[in-house]
Design a protein around this motif. Sequence first.
Motif, PDB file in Angstrom:
ATOM      1  N   ASN A   1      29.340  13.326  12.667  1.00 60.39           N
ATOM      2  CA  ASN A   1      29.808  14.515  11.948  1.00 60.39           C
ATOM      3  C   ASN A   1      31.132  14.242  11.232  1.00 60.39           C
ATOM      4  OD1 ASN A   1      30.995  17.799  12.944  1.00 60.39           O
ATOM      5  ND2 ASN A   1      30.054  17.188  11.036  1.00 60.39           N
TER       6      ASN A   1
ATOM      7  N   LYS B   1      29.335  17.208   6.969  1.00 59.74           N
ATOM      8  CA  LYS B   1      28.005  16.627   7.084  1.00 59.74           C
ATOM      9  C   LYS B   1      27.696  16.362   8.546  1.00 59.74           C
ATOM     10  CE  LYS B   1      27.922  14.345   2.556  1.00 59.74           C
ATOM     11  NZ  LYS B   1      27.737  13.057   1.828  1.00 59.74           N
ATOM     12  N   SER B   2      26.433  16.475   8.890  1.00 58.85           N
ATOM     13  CA  SER B   2      26.015  16.237  10.270  1.00 58.85           C
ATOM     14  C   SER B   2      24.646  15.577  10.273  1.00 58.85           C
ATOM     15  CB  SER B   2      25.972  17.558  11.057  1.00 58.85           C
ATOM     16  OG  SER B   2      25.582  17.327  12.396  1.00 58.85           O
ATOM     17  N   ASP B   3      24.569  14.399  10.893  1.00 56.85           N
ATOM     18  CA  ASP B   3      23.308  13.679  11.047  1.00 56.85           C
ATOM     19  C   ASP B   3      22.976  13.604  12.529  1.00 56.85           C
ATOM     20  OD1 ASP B   3      23.112  13.178   8.297  1.00 56.85           O
ATOM     21  OD2 ASP B   3      24.387  11.399   8.472  1.00 56.85           O
ATOM     22  N   GLN B   4      21.804  14.125  12.878  1.00 52.98           N
ATOM     23  CA  GLN B   4      21.415  14.217  14.283  1.00 52.98           C
ATOM     24  C   GLN B   4      20.109  13.479  14.533  1.00 52.98           C
ATOM     25  OE1 GLN B   4      20.084  18.089  15.592  1.00 52.98           O
ATOM     26  NE2 GLN B   4      20.709  17.736  17.710  1.00 52.98           N
ATOM     27  N   GLU B   5      20.079  12.764  15.664  1.00 48.89           N
ATOM     28  CA  GLU B   5      18.851  12.154  16.151  1.00 48.89           C
ATOM     29  C   GLU B   5      18.695  12.528  17.622  1.00 48.89           C
ATOM     30  OE1 GLU B   5      16.646   7.804  16.738  1.00 48.89           O
ATOM     31  OE2 GLU B   5      18.610   7.933  15.774  1.00 48.89           O
TER      32      GLU B   5
ATOM     33  N   LEU C   1      14.825  14.669  13.916  1.00 51.51           N
ATOM     34  CA  LEU C   1      15.825  14.161  12.984  1.00 51.51           C
ATOM     35  C   LEU C   1      16.320  15.316  12.123  1.00 51.51           C
ATOM     36  CD1 LEU C   1      14.081  10.863  11.787  1.00 51.51           C
ATOM     37  CD2 LEU C   1      15.789  11.117  13.604  1.00 51.51           C
ATOM     38  N   SER C   2      17.620  15.455  12.033  1.00 53.82           N
ATOM     39  CA  SER C   2      18.192  16.565  11.269  1.00 53.82           C
ATOM     40  C   SER C   2      19.370  16.078  10.444  1.00 53.82           C
ATOM     41  CB  SER C   2      18.644  17.681  12.216  1.00 53.82           C
ATOM     42  OG  SER C   2      19.232  18.746  11.495  1.00 53.82           O
ATOM     43  N   ASN C   3      19.409  16.514   9.194  1.00 55.83           N
ATOM     44  CA  ASN C   3      20.528  16.246   8.291  1.00 55.83           C
ATOM     45  C   ASN C   3      20.987  17.574   7.709  1.00 55.83           C
ATOM     46  OD1 ASN C   3      18.290  13.859   7.599  1.00 55.83           O
ATOM     47  ND2 ASN C   3      20.305  13.105   8.185  1.00 55.83           N
TER      48      ASN C   3
ATOM     49  N   SER D   1      24.442  19.916   5.978  1.00 55.79           N
ATOM     50  CA  SER D   1      25.715  19.790   5.262  1.00 55.79           C
ATOM     51  C   SER D   1      26.215  21.161   4.845  1.00 55.79           C
ATOM     52  CB  SER D   1      25.553  18.900   4.029  1.00 55.79           C
ATOM     53  OG  SER D   1      24.695  19.503   3.081  1.00 55.79           O
TER      54      SER D   1
ATOM     55  N   THR E   1      15.127  19.234   8.677  1.00 53.78           N
ATOM     56  CA  THR E   1      14.786  18.834  10.040  1.00 53.78           C
ATOM     57  C   THR E   1      13.313  18.474  10.134  1.00 53.78           C
ATOM     58  OG1 THR E   1      16.482  20.333  10.916  1.00 53.78           O
ATOM     59  CG2 THR E   1      14.813  19.556  12.465  1.00 53.78           C
TER      60      THR E   1
END
Length: 712
Positions: free
Chosen positions: A287, A316-320, A334-336, A338, A377
């Motif tokens: 993040n 921004k946030s990138d999640q796995e 998986l989520s991106n 912003s 997502t």
Amino acid sequence: MDKKIFLTIISTLLLQLSISAQEVTNKSMFKLNDSTTLKLPDVFVKAQRPILKVVGGRLQYNIPNLIKYKPVDNAFDVLKELPGISMTGDLVSIVGTTKTNILINNRLSSMTLDQVVSMLKSTSASKVKKIEVMYSTPPQYGVRGAAINIIMEDDKTLKDVVKGEVSLTGSQAYYFTPSGRVNLGYTSGGFSSDFSYSLEHESARRKENMQAFPTLNNQIYQVDQANVGKTMDYKHNVRGVLEYETAAKSHYTLTYTGSFDHANSRRSSNTSFVNVDTVATNNHIINPTTMHSFRFDYVTAKGLSLGGDYVLYNDKSDQELLNTSSLQTSETTLSNSSQHVERGTVYANMNSQLKHGWELNYGISGSVSKTDNKSFTSVNNTTDKTATFIQTQKEQNAGGFLGFTRQFGPKISLQASLSLQYYKATVDSLQQNRTLWDRLDLFPNMNLSYNANENNTFQLSFSSDKVYPSYWQTSPSRQYINAYSYAQGNQNLLPERTYSSSLNYIFLKKYVLTAFFNHESGSIQQMPYQNKTALTMIYTTINMDYRNMSGLSADIPFKVGSLLESKLTGTGILFHDKGTLYDIDFNRKKLFGYVGLNNTVFLTKKKDWFLSVDAYCQSAAIQGIYNTDPTADLTTALIWKFAGDKARLTLKAQDILNSRAQKTHINIGEQQNNMTLFYDARLISLTFKYSFSGYKKKEVEKVDTSRFGNGI
């Protein structure tokens, strides 16, 4: 139990006052407030400067006197030493108020709370000249409701002087966290500049244990969950100020504030759906966020002030997230997401001195903002439509105010105003445009002070305000936390309206007794809800019908000889929460009590070595459908001042008894949930600070970014 705690608080406070009142001699005076002086026996008293006075309805504290022998190294820590100020983590509030704004040099700009806190933590405490506490802030300050106004020193009389300060801190909790800052300032006649930079590398651990008993299809299940996580965060804060004062005493100020954060969070969860399944979760979130704020202010000696600011914010946030079931199945999310925010504000105020002691204040202000929220997502490579959206939110605000201040003889002063504001917000999502709110409201404000005599002052305040939900809260966002929980946005959230009233009795210019009542209409609160159609728990934010808070608080400083300075703080509050969470109607009351004691023990006659010992305990409380257990804290610090007071070394131990861990309970109908939260509150830290050339740091206006940010 709560009533006993409340009675104990009141009894203790009355006992302190009774002792002070009975021990009267004609040999010495003990100043409690700017408006009150107590006569005490010689054993208690030595010459002591007052730390508080009442000016135009504001409680004004002399900060150098207040923090001279306190373990305070930055401007944020100064706030903890103020009477009547409550701290919950980094959340600052004036006891008995619904919302507290933090102003810098009489003005609020557009930063988020986290960015304001970071800025204050990177600012030297030696720069703080005085702080004003306002229970009802006049509208010319740019805010409504309660506010803390931090006034920074201004060395305009110096010429060609460079000053600076360097501070280094190492904190050891579960992980080691280093931080440092440097401040440089230059003054030459009417021109001054200031620069500061701070860096913090934070490693923090969080643990939560939960047990829930959800009901699904008329069957009660049991869910046991253990969570543990580590967050590594690099925080950079940069500030620069250029200021020029003309011969006619007009001030031009240009300010830049920048923050650059990069958080890397890894969390693991083990969720046992008893007699059904067990799921292991690994959740990784990266993040990064950036914020740039540019502000211009112009103030004349004739009472005109105008200015504006522009804020650019990106998140921004990138999640796995990987869920692995004991049934040999797995699910990858998986989520991106912003958020991009642009916001601009302008204002113009005028102060006019009229005949017969009347002072007239009037002004106008306006702001526009545009926020782009996005989230994409997928679950096992298939788009999750419930967590995928693109949304643009636009807001327009415009308003004005008219107020006056009048001194009626030597005893009574009155400040009152009326503000008119129009505020509108629209959302464009998937080519569907809708209005979130579109209102025109009046906001009254009043402060009435009565000086009964030199040592006794009464202050009556009333204010009204509104509180906006964050931009992310009003989006259709969904963020998965683990196999059982996720956070859900609420597109129907509205701003809450707040009404606050308080009566202060300021005794001997140090003691402050306060009675208060606050009403929050549509109070914004986040709460969990155990779904009745699936084995999931939803964290959502709602508008409650209202939250009422009525209570009493007192701050009683006292001194024993030349070795001990102490402050006793007590608060009793009756909470009343009413609202609806999905299909749950609640109407709850709870009596809450808090007692705190702050002590400074001087170890040498020169007072270059001293020990700070602070402790508090608080009873159980409520928040919507939540119940929270009692908590307590014991914190100590050993301080050594040397090199002609230019250097300071502080060794601090926080949460020594490991008693800050919070437990929450929900027991309403079919909502049964217990959770224990362990955070890195227990730590030991060592801080070295050195000031050269008598540096006193120049402070910058804060930017209100409380509504920015995506995620929970």
